[in-house]
Design an enzyme around this catalytic site. Structure first.
Site, PDB file in Angstrom:
ATOM      1  N   ASP A  30       0.870  -1.238   0.101  1.00 12.17           N
ATOM      2  CA  ASP A  30       0.048  -0.013   0.164  1.00 12.17           C
ATOM      3  C   ASP A  30       0.855   1.320   0.035  1.00 12.17           C
ATOM      4  O   ASP A  30       0.354   2.379   0.630  1.00 12.17           O
ATOM      5  CB  ASP A  30      -0.963   0.241   1.069  1.00 12.17           C
ATOM      6  CG  ASP A  30      -2.230  -1.002   1.110  1.00 12.17           C
ATOM      7  OD1 ASP A  30      -2.142  -1.889   0.144  1.00 12.17           O
ATOM      8  OD2 ASP A  30      -2.678  -1.207   2.125  1.00 12.17           O
ATOM      9  N   LYS A 142      -6.309  -5.141  -3.510  1.00 10.14           N
ATOM     10  CA  LYS A 142      -7.103  -5.670  -2.321  1.00 10.14           C
ATOM     11  C   LYS A 142      -8.219  -4.589  -1.873  1.00 10.14           C
ATOM     12  O   LYS A 142      -8.094  -3.507  -2.251  1.00 10.14           O
ATOM     13  CB  LYS A 142      -5.999  -5.983  -1.364  1.00 10.14           C
ATOM     14  CG  LYS A 142      -5.375  -4.848  -0.496  1.00 10.14           C
ATOM     15  CD  LYS A 142      -4.309  -5.501   0.351  1.00 10.14           C
ATOM     16  CE  LYS A 142      -3.558  -4.080   1.089  1.00 10.14           C
ATOM     17  NZ  LYS A 142      -4.538  -3.511   2.352  1.00 10.14           N
ATOM     18  N   CYS A 175      -2.333  -2.770   7.770  1.00  8.20           N
ATOM     19  CA  CYS A 175      -2.344  -3.526   6.505  1.00  8.20           C
ATOM     20  C   CYS A 175      -1.116  -4.768   6.618  1.00  8.20           C
ATOM     21  O   CYS A 175      -0.944  -5.666   5.992  1.00  8.20           O
ATOM     22  CB  CYS A 175      -2.376  -2.859   5.320  1.00  8.20           C
ATOM     23  SG  CYS A 175      -3.851  -1.954   5.096  1.00  8.20           S
TER      24      CYS A 175
END
Length: 236
Positions: A30, A142, A175
């Site tokens: 991310d 995702k 995450c």
């Protein structure tokens, strides 16, 4: 590098760990505009993104070293469909917790283009330019914290016979940790790079969320090292 093999021994916590480079990938979690750029989602709600900004350069050095020895790079990208159907709907915990962050809200990108917070195909979910994927890298979208939840990540790794993951990205306690937990449950060996991961939330002393997550990871879910040690091990 041991003679005649692709195995390296990496100095890590709680003990040195052997990594088979022939079965290893770097996983970048991310590192995108909504989390690490001015004008992105975090920045817009007043979350300090400086910790994420600081890990960009060490992460870039790791990616360069990994590419130089042929390690595959896999990027995770947090995003939602334009209709937000994959948020779970207005009553889902995911939607409720993200409401104050403005997921789906129309916002201008820094260059004036129309964009939307955490929505696929917009500036907000583009990767940070310094860490942009290159030809041959793999991108796995995702829509939850873990990179394994309803994604192709496990198949992508299994198809390449990957068992070792070197993990970088943000945020450490959300995450990154969620993905590492799910990786461990699937018997992947994870090494998290402390100086290539960042946590901008709850950074009060004496212990930050970043430090707490790294401690949990090294005790129960994998190993913790840093960019310098990895790059040195790859060079050997």
């Amino acid at each position: 590098m041991k003679a005649g093999t692709s195995v390296i021994t990496l100095d890590a916590k709680p003990e040195p760990v052997e990594i088979d480079c022939g079965r290893c990938a770097v996983l970048v979690v991310d590192m995108q505009n909504d989390f690490g750029s001015r004008g992105g989602m975090f920045d817009r709600v007043g979350i300090d993104i400086a910790p994420i900004e600081r890990v960009v350069e060490p992460t870039a050095r790791v990616l360069a070293a990994a590419r130089s020895v042929g390690l595959p790079i896999v990027y995770l990208k947090m995003q939602h469909s334009p209709g937000l159907a994959d948020t779970g709907g207005p009553g889902s915990p995911h939607s409720i917790k993200h409401a104050r962050l403005g997921v789906g809200k129309e916002v201008p990108a820094p260059d004036g283009r129309a964009s939307r917070i955490l929505v696929a195909g917009t500036w907000n979910t583009d990767f940070l330019p310094r860490l942009a994927p290159q030809a041959g890298d793999v991108i796995v979208p995702k829509h939850r914290y873990s990179g394994f939840f309803q994604t192709d990540l496990d198949r992508v790794l299994s198809d390449r016979d990957i068992k070792h993951l070197v993990v970088a990205g943000c945020t450490t306690s959300v995450c990154v940790e969620s993905t590492v937990r799910d990786a461990m449950f699937r018997d992947y060996h994870c090494v998290v790079l402390a100086d290539c991961t960042a946590e901008p939330i709850a950074n009060d002393q004496p212990r930050t969320n970043h430090e707490a997550s790294l401690l949990t990871i090294q005790l129960l879910f994998g190993w913790v090292s840093d960019s310098g040690r990895l790059i040195a091990a790859l060079a050997r």
